[in-house]
Design a protein around this motif. Sequence first.
Motif, PDB file in Angstrom:
ATOM      1  N   UNK A 187     144.578  97.866  82.298  1.00  0.00           N
ATOM      2  CA  UNK A 187     143.183  97.945  82.725  1.00  0.00           C
ATOM      3  C   UNK A 187     142.439  96.643  82.530  1.00  0.00           C
ATOM      4  N   UNK A 188     142.731  95.934  81.445  1.00  0.00           N
ATOM      5  CA  UNK A 188     142.049  94.674  81.149  1.00  0.00           C
ATOM      6  C   UNK A 188     143.074  93.684  80.633  1.00  0.00           C
ATOM      7  N   UNK A 189     142.893  92.409  80.970  1.00  0.00           N
ATOM      8  CA  UNK A 189     143.795  91.345  80.536  1.00  0.00           C
ATOM      9  C   UNK A 189     142.966  90.135  80.136  1.00  0.00           C
ATOM     10  N   UNK A 190     143.605  89.215  79.425  1.00  0.00           N
ATOM     11  CA  UNK A 190     143.021  87.899  79.176  1.00  0.00           C
ATOM     12  C   UNK A 190     143.917  86.862  79.838  1.00  0.00           C
ATOM     13  N   UNK A 191     143.311  85.929  80.539  1.00  0.00           N
ATOM     14  CA  UNK A 191     144.071  84.896  81.248  1.00  0.00           C
ATOM     15  C   UNK A 191     143.332  83.577  81.162  1.00  0.00           C
ATOM     16  N   UNK A 192     144.082  82.511  80.935  1.00  0.00           N
ATOM     17  CA  UNK A 192     143.522  81.164  80.858  1.00  0.00           C
ATOM     18  C   UNK A 192     143.688  80.489  82.220  1.00  0.00           C
ATOM     19  N   UNK A 193     142.622  79.880  82.708  1.00  0.00           N
ATOM     20  CA  UNK A 193     142.639  79.184  83.999  1.00  0.00           C
ATOM     21  C   UNK A 193     142.244  77.740  83.789  1.00  0.00           C
ATOM     22  N   UNK A 194     142.901  76.863  84.526  1.00  0.00           N
ATOM     23  CA  UNK A 194     142.578  75.442  84.473  1.00  0.00           C
ATOM     24  C   UNK A 194     142.564  74.911  85.906  1.00  0.00           C
ATOM     25  N   UNK A 195     141.896  73.787  86.089  1.00  0.00           N
ATOM     26  CA  UNK A 195     141.912  73.131  87.380  1.00  0.00           C
ATOM     27  C   UNK A 195     140.774  73.512  88.306  1.00  0.00           C
ATOM     28  N   UNK A 206     138.191  87.446  90.975  1.00  0.00           N
ATOM     29  CA  UNK A 206     139.074  86.310  91.209  1.00  0.00           C
ATOM     30  C   UNK A 206     140.503  86.816  91.350  1.00  0.00           C
ATOM     31  N   UNK A 207     141.326  86.006  91.991  1.00  0.00           N
ATOM     32  CA  UNK A 207     142.729  86.357  92.173  1.00  0.00           C
ATOM     33  C   UNK A 207     143.574  85.097  92.076  1.00  0.00           C
ATOM     34  N   UNK A 208     144.805  85.254  91.659  1.00  0.00           N
ATOM     35  CA  UNK A 208     145.718  84.122  91.547  1.00  0.00           C
ATOM     36  C   UNK A 208     147.039  84.560  90.954  1.00  0.00           C
ATOM     37  N   UNK A 209     148.036  83.723  91.125  1.00  0.00           N
ATOM     38  CA  UNK A 209     149.345  84.010  90.565  1.00  0.00           C
ATOM     39  C   UNK A 209     149.349  83.595  89.099  1.00  0.00           C
ATOM     40  N   UNK A 210     149.759  84.525  88.265  1.00  0.00           N
ATOM     41  CA  UNK A 210     149.656  84.312  86.824  1.00  0.00           C
ATOM     42  C   UNK A 210     150.943  84.735  86.143  1.00  0.00           C
ATOM     43  N   UNK A 211     151.175  84.162  85.001  1.00  0.00           N
ATOM     44  CA  UNK A 211     152.257  84.617  84.118  1.00  0.00           C
ATOM     45  C   UNK A 211     151.613  85.436  83.016  1.00  0.00           C
ATOM     46  N   UNK A 212     151.861  86.704  83.059  1.00  0.00           N
ATOM     47  CA  UNK A 212     151.289  87.620  82.089  1.00  0.00           C
ATOM     48  C   UNK A 212     152.400  88.219  81.233  1.00  0.00           C
ATOM     49  N   UNK A 213     152.135  88.355  79.973  1.00  0.00           N
ATOM     50  CA  UNK A 213     153.097  88.952  79.055  1.00  0.00           C
ATOM     51  C   UNK A 213     152.375  89.988  78.200  1.00  0.00           C
ATOM     52  N   UNK A 214     153.107  90.951  77.674  1.00  0.00           N
ATOM     53  CA  UNK A 214     152.480  91.916  76.767  1.00  0.00           C
ATOM     54  C   UNK A 214     151.986  91.224  75.499  1.00  0.00           C
ATOM     55  N   UNK A 215     151.025  91.805  74.811  1.00  0.00           N
ATOM     56  CA  UNK A 215     150.592  91.238  73.518  1.00  0.00           C
ATOM     57  C   UNK A 215     151.767  91.119  72.564  1.00  0.00           C
ATOM     58  N   UNK A 216     151.769  90.068  71.794  1.00  0.00           N
ATOM     59  CA  UNK A 216     152.900  89.767  70.913  1.00  0.00           C
ATOM     60  C   UNK A 216     153.023  90.793  69.799  1.00  0.00           C
ATOM     61  N   UNK A 217     154.270  91.090  69.455  1.00  0.00           N
ATOM     62  CA  UNK A 217     154.547  91.918  68.292  1.00  0.00           C
ATOM     63  C   UNK A 217     154.628  91.058  67.044  1.00  0.00           C
ATOM     64  N   UNK A 218     155.169  91.584  65.954  1.00  0.00           N
ATOM     65  CA  UNK A 218     155.294  90.787  64.730  1.00  0.00           C
ATOM     66  C   UNK A 218     156.218  89.589  64.927  1.00  0.00           C
ATOM     67  N   UNK A 244     144.646  77.035  89.856  1.00  0.00           N
ATOM     68  CA  UNK A 244     143.268  77.514  89.812  1.00  0.00           C
ATOM     69  C   UNK A 244     143.149  78.790  90.638  1.00  0.00           C
ATOM     70  N   UNK A 245     142.672  79.891  90.042  1.00  0.00           N
ATOM     71  CA  UNK A 245     142.476  81.109  90.834  1.00  0.00           C
ATOM     72  C   UNK A 245     141.365  80.923  91.848  1.00  0.00           C
ATOM     73  N   UNK A 246     141.314  81.803  92.805  1.00  0.00           N
ATOM     74  CA  UNK A 246     140.299  81.737  93.862  1.00  0.00           C
ATOM     75  C   UNK A 246     139.370  82.938  93.757  1.00  0.00           C
ATOM     76  N   UNK A 247     138.164  82.721  94.214  1.00  0.00           N
ATOM     77  CA  UNK A 247     137.165  83.778  94.181  1.00  0.00           C
ATOM     78  C   UNK A 247     137.295  84.648  95.421  1.00  0.00           C
TER      79      UNK A 247
END
Length: 809
Positions: A187-195, A206-218, A244-247
Amino acid sequence: MQELTTVELRPEAGAGLADSAGFSPPVVVTRPARTQSATPWRHRLPAAASQSLRGGMRMLGEEADHGRLLLFSPVFLGAGSAFWFLAASDFPLVASLLCLLVLTVAVLIASRSRAALRATLLALALVACGVVSAQLESRRASTVILDSSVTTVTGRVERREGDGRGRWRYILAVTGTEAPEVKRPPGRITAIARGADAPFEIGDIITGRARLTPPAGPALPELNDFSFGAYFDGIGANGFFYGAPTKVDLQAGPQAARSTTEALLEGLYRLRSGIGDRIRSILPGDTGAFAAALVTDERRAISNETTEALRQSGLAHIIAISGLNMALSAGIFFVGFRMLLSLFPGVAQAYPTKKIAAAGALIAVTAYFLISGFAVSAERAFIMMAIMLIAVFFDRPSISLRNVALSALVILAISPSEVLGPSFQMSFAATLALVSGYQLWKGRRVRENAFLKLPVFRPVVTVAGFFGGVFLTSLIGGFSTALFSIEHFHRLTAYGLPANLATMPIISFIIMPAGLLAMLLMPFGLDVLPWKVVGFGLDLVIAIAKTVSGWGGDIGIGRLPAWYFAIAVAGFLLLTLLRTRLRHIGTSIIAVSTLVLLLLPVPRPPDLAISEDGGLVAIVEAGAMASNRGRPPDFIFDQWQRALVLPTHHPPKMLDGPVLPPEGEDRRVRLSRDQQNEARSAMRAAAAAGEANRFSCVKKAWCTSRLGNGHVVAVIDNAAYLGPACDAADIVVTSVRLRFNSCRSGATLFTGETLRRTGSVELRFADAGLEVATAFDALSRPWMRHRAYDWRSNSFAESGLPDVSDSGE
């Protein structure tokens, strides 16, 4: 013959034995003398035990009369929540509700004459209530955590935060995924964008191709599970955009309907972001980022150098909006507003100015909380400060353990998962210790010193009292949070006390008053000068932090045994919540458990550590770790170094190896038999000729090392080399998610798929064989279940991987 003793009893004047002159003759009484042999020790011990028991019961009654037993209600409530969160598996909610109902009825019908029984039943009912509240919060969260790693994502910007290097971290409400389309999108994610030329505004899609991973375990077994906090924060994935994602044009399609609450939250986040931008436009660099963090809790813009200096000097707590910030802002507003009202005698005589000032301070801290981004530390500090200010309305003492207990009850009722978080634990530990210390100090026997009351000494006494208070506050706060700092961060700061002594006057008299004035003047555009004053104070704080951090003093402690933390916390709670001499039982518990910890042998560190994705492997030896990466990821490797207290890193030796499959082809392409033989020979030669406990690597292909005990470990970046690695090594690790989990040669194999189920792994070589410790034993908890999800069948696999006899050749 029995020995006799004579005792003279002199009656008081006026007794019947006195003569006319007022003289009272002694009365001589002869009785058997008490000798050592008359009362043997075996008879005295039961009497002493009985006397101690009666004294203990008397002190327990005194604790109950003073309402101290009520202070333990959040302890039992939190213990119930912690028990459920730490349990190996879920259990039915109906059973928990039934248990709570039975205990509640038992409390109501229990005889009031049996106070001990009622107190015991009430404690058990609170534990059951904590279990139920934890289950309800888990059901309420129901966060979907991502199971795939790469996708094109589209979402609405809910929050944003810059890091000062042109990158922006966005929290997105996901509206769609493509290429591939995820069957269980979060439902919700955090993503870093540059450029991007300019940051996207809150509310943009916004939309863009991203590398998303699950939250880290221990990072290692028994360390912090970040997916736990992400689950209850509603964050199902994190990552970054490739470009850079696009609007997305909002007019191009229908817009999703939003509730009034969502619209209000979006407005608050937009206001928060605007305030941060305004502050950073006036104060550049780390100074502006620091000032914005104090107001809006946006901390990413502070440079790594300054952040590390604040951490090493014990001043990192200043950045977070916590009890210190809330207390100073409320206190400054309360005192200032009350002084303003006192300038009007008619108002001061006709109205309760103290309660009016408390109401104004409550409004101020509420506004502060609303623009702070609802951080956990800010939420907790706001609730605590609100209860203390509301107590003023009812003429109750603001600083009391009862108010602290009420704050804890409210927070645990709203979000029981916070009981396991370091922020909650450290905050309430410091608050408990400070309030308990304040009450002991207030109840001391005061001795007046006329010499110090002379007018010439009053300024000196005032200044000494302020710095003495800062010294005691820093000392108590540092000692009370040391246990939790070691448990969660595995280190201590040696010079936090002098750093806090130097910075607290600056924060109390320069930064916070000027910051409060700047916020009041900001709507009128008159906030530039106050922010310059704030910047001057923050520059001093940063300079102090860098100076103190240069002294060193960052002491690594490593992991503590689970039993010690639980016992020491119990002792700490007894020490701070009780008022009679019974509190020294807590002191004894802490002292004895610490002594046992020091006397017990140090637990053996692992011989090999494997990250949960299989991309990072480290060989552990005395004082150092040798990894398969020249620049290992900081997030994981820093936790390894702190937990194992191994500051030295040995990077791998790079080799010229066999020719890789051509770029762009499938990573699992089969090698020819000649290529396999060549790779197998190269691995064996590298392991034999290389230095023991050091990796030798071929870039983007494989790494191998000969351990001190003669075993060989291989790490495979390209699945094409899996077959040769299984033949050349005893332990093989690959980040590729394979459909099998064993080597035909008998070598122990860890793949991306098996590690996804087990989490990070520690290996120890023992006489009985290889000991394997994993972060997860079962995946039945809500924040772990995504690890068992199979996107092919769209179901959760309950059993392990198939044991396929295939080495990949």
